[in-house]
Design a protein around this motif. Structure first.
Motif, mmCIF file in Angstrom:
data_model
loop_
_atom_site.group_PDB
_atom_site.id
_atom_site.type_symbol
_atom_site.label_atom_id
_atom_site.label_comp_id
_atom_site.label_asym_id
_atom_site.label_seq_id
_atom_site.Cartn_x
_atom_site.Cartn_y
_atom_site.Cartn_z
ATOM 1 N N ASP A 242 -8.239 -53.217 -34.124
ATOM 2 C CA ASP A 242 -7.557 -53.311 -35.426
ATOM 3 C C ASP A 242 -8.347 -54.196 -36.404
ATOM 4 O O ASP A 242 -9.527 -54.007 -36.586
ATOM 5 N N GLY B 5 -5.441 -48.248 -30.701
ATOM 6 C CA GLY B 5 -4.445 -49.251 -31.070
ATOM 7 C C GLY B 5 -3.101 -48.604 -31.343
ATOM 8 O O GLY B 5 -2.045 -49.154 -30.990
ATOM 9 N N ALA B 6 -3.140 -47.419 -31.947
ATOM 10 C CA ALA B 6 -1.893 -46.709 -32.234
ATOM 11 C C ALA B 6 -1.170 -46.380 -30.933
ATOM 12 O O ALA B 6 0.050 -46.560 -30.820
ATOM 13 N N LYS C 21 -1.557 -53.853 -41.121
ATOM 14 C CA LYS C 21 -2.378 -52.663 -41.310
ATOM 15 C C LYS C 21 -1.524 -51.421 -41.087
ATOM 16 O O LYS C 21 -0.371 -51.516 -40.701
ATOM 17 N N ASP D 154 -9.863 -50.170 -29.766
ATOM 18 C CA ASP D 154 -9.517 -50.372 -31.172
ATOM 19 C C ASP D 154 -8.980 -51.805 -31.316
ATOM 20 O O ASP D 154 -7.893 -52.129 -30.831
ATOM 21 N N ASP E 127 2.328 -48.326 -35.551
ATOM 22 C CA ASP E 127 0.977 -48.896 -35.539
ATOM 23 C C ASP E 127 0.750 -49.714 -36.813
ATOM 24 O O ASP E 127 0.016 -49.319 -37.701
ATOM 25 N N ARG F 92 -15.372 -50.494 -38.780
ATOM 26 C CA ARG F 92 -14.633 -49.377 -39.378
ATOM 27 C C ARG F 92 -14.296 -49.751 -40.812
ATOM 28 O O ARG F 92 -13.853 -50.874 -41.072
HETATM 29 MG MG LIG Z 1 -5.925 -47.913 -34.834
#
Ligand SMILES: [Mg+2]
Ligand SMILES: C[C@](O)(C(=O)O)[C@H](CC(=O)O)C(=O)O
Length: 307
Positions: free
Chosen positions: A96, A56-57, A129, A94, A67, A166
């Protein structure tokens, strides 16, 4: 030529199979480098890795954003789909916080299935986030975290689509609280666990003892822990390891160096040896196969000095 032939259903089966063969069951740890782009997924496959991670980053950073939850489900599913379909390897993305409330999480999972992913992870941060290796994260309560995972598990239409939970709780309430949360997330239906921002190998061992599902280690650079080797991680019972931002950081580092080089010398000549050759690039995109299909497309030879 074009897209590889392995179907998403087969990739999901492959993912289940390789994770069942992790150190937890006496097998080997599986490595998932982060694909920066579709072509980098091809490189990862060619180099013999087990799977592809889609960060995701990286998706956010590639768009020029930090991110912090600015990317949308549509953007992430689209980009992840472009990457996943360029490789025969299973790809995990990812997701998130799941892009909203549990109902949104359910839709997220279905979109990611349709985009050809083999699995995704969903975290227990509040939106907005932040990177799991930063301080001052805000974490949702256990009930909300459980609802996200339950919604994800119920929404999938392919039972092999991997739902990984996660938890970011380690950096906020400590290891014991994080381990308790992981157990609750497994009970809620998580197929695998991503314990974020573990400080050392002993913490991975504690997670390994607490849950009986595959455990992931995030070997992101400049994070909370040392960059452990695969031997160290598998010795601690970790089943899979991701290198999420490594290719982005390496590529951008190389870009910065060549730009400085051109600026300083008026030519990129001194950097050419560091570059992928024309020949190698063409190999990666399988130019020859297109040539064999239609000689009108590509019909010249690369001079030896460029190879
Ligand atoms: Mg991430
Ligand atoms: C794994 C991660 O969620 C990602 O988006 O790649 C990030 C990686 C990073 O920022 O280095 C994370 O939160 O750890």
């Amino acid at each position: 030529m074009l897209y590889p032939s392995t179907s998403p259903a087969q990739k999901r089966l492959d993912l289940r199979r390789i994770l069942a063969d992790g150190p937890r069951n006496g097998g080997t740890i599986k490595q998932f480098p982060g694909a920066y782009t579709p072509i980098s997924a091809k490189l990862i496959e060619e180099k013999g890795y087990d799977g592809v991670y889609i960060s995701g980053a990286v998706i956010a950073n590639e768009l020029g954003f930090p991110d912090i939850g600015l990317t949308t489900l549509t953007e992430v599913a689209h980009r992840a789909g472009q990457i996943a379909r360029m490789t025969n390897l299973p790809a995990i993305v990812d997701a998130d916080t799941g892009f909203g409330e549990p109902m949104n999480v359910a839709r997220t999972v279905q979109e990611l299935e349709d985009a050809g992913l083999a699995g995704c992870h969903i975290e227990d941060q509040f939106n907005p986030k932040r990177c799991g290796h930063l301080d001052n994260k805000n974490i949702v309560d256990e009930d909300t975290a459980i609802k996200r995972i339950r919604a994800a598990a119920q929404a999938r239409r392919d039972e092999n689509f991997l739902i990984m939970a996660r938890t970011d709780l380690r950096g906020v309430d400590g290891l014991d609280a994080a381990v308790d949360r992981m157990k609750a997330l497994v009970d809620a239906g998580a197929d695998a666990i991503f314990p974020e921002a573990m400080k050392d190998l002993g913490e991975f061992e504690a997670v390994r003892e607490a849950v009986d599902v595959p455990v992931l280690a995030n070997m992101t650079e400049f994070g909370k822990s040392r960059l452990y080797t695969t031997d160290e991680l598998s010795g601690s019972g970790v089943d899979m390891v991701i290198y999420p931002v490594t290719l982005l950081r390496s590529s951008l580092g190389a870009m910065e160096r060549v730009l400085d080089d051109i600026g300083a010398h008026g030519t990129q000549e001194a950097s050419v040896d560091e570059m992928l050759t024309r020949q190698r690039l063409y190999e990666l995109v399988d130019y020859e196969a297109y040539n064999a299909f239609d000689t009108g497309i590509f019909n010249f030879e690369v001079p030896e000095r460029f190879q």
